[in-house]
Design a protein around this motif. Structure first.
Motif, PDB file in Angstrom:
ATOM      1  N   CYS A   2      24.381 -13.070 -31.859  1.00  0.00           N
ATOM      2  CA  CYS A   2      24.071 -11.737 -31.765  1.00  0.00           C
ATOM      3  C   CYS A   2      24.329 -10.609 -33.130  1.00  0.00           C
ATOM      4  O   CYS A   2      25.374 -11.838 -34.010  1.00  0.00           O
ATOM      5  CB  CYS A   2      25.276 -11.932 -30.962  1.00  0.00           C
ATOM      6  SG  CYS A   2      25.765  -9.524 -30.796  1.00  0.00           S
ATOM      7  N   ALA A   4      26.448  -8.147 -33.908  1.00  0.00           N
ATOM      8  CA  ALA A   4      27.113  -7.703 -33.601  1.00  0.00           C
ATOM      9  C   ALA A   4      28.182  -8.337 -33.969  1.00  0.00           C
ATOM     10  O   ALA A   4      28.998  -8.550 -34.416  1.00  0.00           O
ATOM     11  CB  ALA A   4      26.969  -6.555 -32.365  1.00  0.00           C
ATOM     12  N   CYS A   5      28.124  -9.891 -33.131  1.00  0.00           N
ATOM     13  CA  CYS A   5      29.979 -10.500 -33.034  1.00  0.00           C
ATOM     14  C   CYS A   5      29.386 -12.293 -33.539  1.00  0.00           C
ATOM     15  O   CYS A   5      30.041 -12.731 -33.990  1.00  0.00           O
ATOM     16  CB  CYS A   5      30.267 -10.407 -32.278  1.00  0.00           C
ATOM     17  SG  CYS A   5      29.835 -11.353 -30.511  1.00  0.00           S
ATOM     18  N   CYS A  33      25.069 -11.207 -24.594  1.00  0.00           N
ATOM     19  CA  CYS A  33      26.518 -11.356 -25.308  1.00  0.00           C
ATOM     20  C   CYS A  33      27.823 -11.903 -24.653  1.00  0.00           C
ATOM     21  O   CYS A  33      28.303 -10.495 -24.020  1.00  0.00           O
ATOM     22  CB  CYS A  33      26.343 -10.473 -27.166  1.00  0.00           C
ATOM     23  SG  CYS A  33      27.837 -11.637 -27.651  1.00  0.00           S
ATOM     24  N   CYS A  36      30.248  -9.570 -26.171  1.00  0.00           N
ATOM     25  CA  CYS A  36      30.114  -8.262 -27.053  1.00  0.00           C
ATOM     26  C   CYS A  36      30.440  -7.115 -25.416  1.00  0.00           C
ATOM     27  O   CYS A  36      30.268  -6.284 -25.819  1.00  0.00           O
ATOM     28  CB  CYS A  36      28.674  -7.827 -27.704  1.00  0.00           C
ATOM     29  SG  CYS A  36      28.746  -8.230 -29.418  1.00  0.00           S
ATOM     30  N   HIS A  37      29.743  -8.204 -24.482  1.00  0.00           N
ATOM     31  CA  HIS A  37      29.445  -7.738 -23.062  1.00  0.00           C
ATOM     32  C   HIS A  37      28.493  -6.926 -22.746  1.00  0.00           C
ATOM     33  O   HIS A  37      28.666  -6.416 -22.230  1.00  0.00           O
ATOM     34  CB  HIS A  37      30.917  -7.150 -22.501  1.00  0.00           C
ATOM     35  CG  HIS A  37      31.843  -8.086 -22.573  1.00  0.00           C
ATOM     36  ND1 HIS A  37      32.055  -8.835 -21.816  1.00  0.00           N
ATOM     37  CD2 HIS A  37      33.498  -8.421 -23.337  1.00  0.00           C
ATOM     38  CE1 HIS A  37      32.618  -9.523 -21.953  1.00  0.00           C
ATOM     39  NE2 HIS A  37      33.972  -9.179 -23.316  1.00  0.00           N
ATOM     40  N   VAL A  38      27.318  -7.113 -23.377  1.00  0.00           N
ATOM     41  CA  VAL A  38      26.218  -6.407 -23.957  1.00  0.00           C
ATOM     42  C   VAL A  38      25.103  -7.051 -22.919  1.00  0.00           C
ATOM     43  O   VAL A  38      25.160  -8.250 -23.751  1.00  0.00           O
ATOM     44  CB  VAL A  38      25.442  -5.770 -24.982  1.00  0.00           C
ATOM     45  CG1 VAL A  38      24.552  -5.209 -25.340  1.00  0.00           C
ATOM     46  CG2 VAL A  38      26.979  -5.226 -25.492  1.00  0.00           C
TER      47      VAL A  38
END
Length: 83
Positions: A2, A4-5, A33, A36-38
Motif C-alpha cells: 500500500c 499510503a501505509c 489494504c 487503511c481499510h480501503v
C-alpha cells in the motif's frame, strides 16, 4: 504494498455466475489494504479452465450468500480468516 501505509495489499477473486452461464468467465476481483481499510472491486476475466479457491466453501450456504451480497462484509471476513 500500500502506497499510503506500507502494508501488503490483499486480493480475492470469485465467480459470480453459475458454470452454465455464458458470463461464467466474468468474475469479481477485490483488493484491499487492512491498514487503511480501503478496498476496490472490479469485474475480471478468469478462464473457464482456471480453478479458483473458494475461501467460503466451509461456510453454510446462507452465510456464503450473505457475505457475497456485501463486499465490505466479505472483505472483513477474508481479512480475519485467510492469510
Amino acid at each position: 504494498m500500500c502506497a499510503a501505509c506500507g502494508m501488503a495489499v490483499r486480493s480475492y477473486v470469485y465467480r459470480y455466475h453459475p458454470v452454465e452461464s455464458p458470463n461464467y468467465e466474468r468474475c469479481i476481483g477485490l483488493s484491499w489494504c487492512s491498514g487503511c481499510h480501503v478496498y476496490t472491486g472490479t469485474m475480471v476475466h478468469v478462464s473457464r479452465r482456471e480453478a479458483l479457491t473458494d475461501a467460503l466453501a466451509a461456510l453454510p450456504a446462507e452465510e456464503r450468500d450473505r457475505l457475497r451480497h456485501s463486499e465490505v462484509g466479505l472483505i472483513e471476513y477474508l481479512d480475519r480468516h485467510t492469510s
